[in-house]
Design an enzyme around this catalytic site. Structure first.
Site, short mmCIF file in Angstrom:
data_model
loop_
_atom_site.label_atom_id
_atom_site.label_comp_id
_atom_site.label_asym_id
_atom_site.label_seq_id
_atom_site.Cartn_x
_atom_site.Cartn_y
_atom_site.Cartn_z
N SER A 49 0.82 -1.21 0.00
CA SER A 49 0.00 0.00 0.00
C SER A 49 0.85 1.26 0.00
CB SER A 49 -0.92 0.02 1.22
OG SER A 49 -0.17 0.31 2.38
N ASP A 82 -1.33 -0.84 -3.72
CA ASP A 82 -2.69 -0.66 -3.21
C ASP A 82 -2.92 0.75 -2.68
OD1 ASP A 82 -5.23 -1.79 -2.72
OD2 ASP A 82 -4.75 -2.04 -0.60
N HIS A 204 -12.77 -4.76 -0.65
CA HIS A 204 -11.84 -4.25 0.36
C HIS A 204 -12.45 -4.47 1.74
CE1 HIS A 204 -8.96 -1.62 -2.08
NE2 HIS A 204 -9.72 -2.24 -2.97
N GLY A 205 -11.63 -4.43 2.78
CA GLY A 205 -12.14 -4.62 4.12
C GLY A 205 -12.55 -6.05 4.42
N THR A 229 -5.76 -6.47 7.71
CA THR A 229 -5.81 -6.45 9.17
C THR A 229 -5.69 -7.84 9.78
OG1 THR A 229 -7.15 -4.44 9.12
CG2 THR A 229 -7.16 -5.70 11.17
#
Length: 279
Positions: A49, A82, A204-205, A229
């Protein structure tokens, strides 16, 4: 083996419904991701990222490590940039061997987002770079992944047509940086988006989604699943549990790397074997 992202995407179908992109922060992350992919026998994207680039002070060092790991891997590995907010960084990523980039102009007003994203997509076509984007603020929406925001299929189709992007991150009920897995993607909306948008949809997420929810989202039409995460949580937990009072971090880093490899192998199995949406 280092593989262009476009080739992995082109291979999506019944045998490989979706691919996963895992965030790389340090070398141990990248090593663990590749080890997990080899364990699963499945392709993977090493995703660096813009925040990770800032952490390292530049893209080139972490890119060199990721590229070498990809070249030596026993499974296809693509390099992905990203949430990049800089066109110059996108261009640098292409020079460093990246096969794809997510250009994130979602903080900008819609028309500016379209203009800047279209310019990056045009560069990507010339450079062989698969370009992903997200809609950003439409009709007063507070970013594509703010709580409660949902992507409108008609707006998504118009955005893709106006920009020429190769993939689209959609807001369907997930959020970044969730530490519990309670998010429930809107599968009906995903299916409508997949029917309206002629490019692969990106979730995403995904760390906030349980395994069954990921399978269901893939079955509904998601073709790229981003995870960050969950890996950081596994890494940090193993590091804390192992380091203790030692002044030599190697055993703890090895445990953290193995925790990432284990989680990547598990998640790749989930992403590659969605449930039947009719069941």
């Amino acid at each position: 083996m280092l593989t262009p992202t476009s080739r992995l995407v082109a291979g999506l179908g019944a045998s490989l419904p979706s691919i996963a992109a895992f965030n790389v922060i340090t070398l141990e992350y990248a090593e663990g991701i590749v080890a997990g992919a080899e364990r699963a026998g499945l392709p993977v994207l090493l995703s660096v990222s813009h925040n990770a680039v800032r952490f390292h002070g530049g893209l080139a060092p972490i890119a060199a490590a990721c590229r070498r790991l990809a070249e030596d891997a026993e499974v296809p590995v693509a390099l992905h940039l990203d949430h990049c907010e800089s066109e110059a960084l996108v261009r640098e990523s292409a020079e460093l061997g990246f096969g794809s980039a997510m250009f994130d102009a979602s903080r900008l007003p819609y028309e500016q987002n379209v203009a800047e994203t279209a310019r990056v997509a045009e560069f990507g076509r010339a450079a062989g770079l698969w370009v992903e984007a997200e809609l950003g603020e439409i009709g007063g929406k507070d970013g594509a992944h703010a709580p409660g925001v949902r992507t409108d299929p008609a707006e998504a189709a118009a955005f893709v047509a106006a920009t020429g992007v190769d993939g689209l991150a959609v807001a369907v009920g997930t959020s970044h940086a969730m530490t519990d897995r309670t998010a429930r993607p809107d599968d009906a909306l995903i299916a409508r988006l997949a029917a309206a948008v002629p490019v692969p949809l990106v979730l995403h997420g995904s760390s906030g989604v349980a395994d069954a929810g990921i399978r269901s989202a893939v079955a509904a039409g998601i073709r790229k699943v981003n995870v960050g995460t969950q890996l950081s949580a596994a890494y940090s937990d193993a590091l804390r549990a192992t380091l203790g009072s030692s002044t030599d971090p190697r055993a703890a880093l090895a445990a953290a790397r193995e925790a990432i490899a284990e989680r990547v192998a598990q998640l790749l199995a989930v992403v590659s074997s969605p449930i039947d949406p009719q069941s």
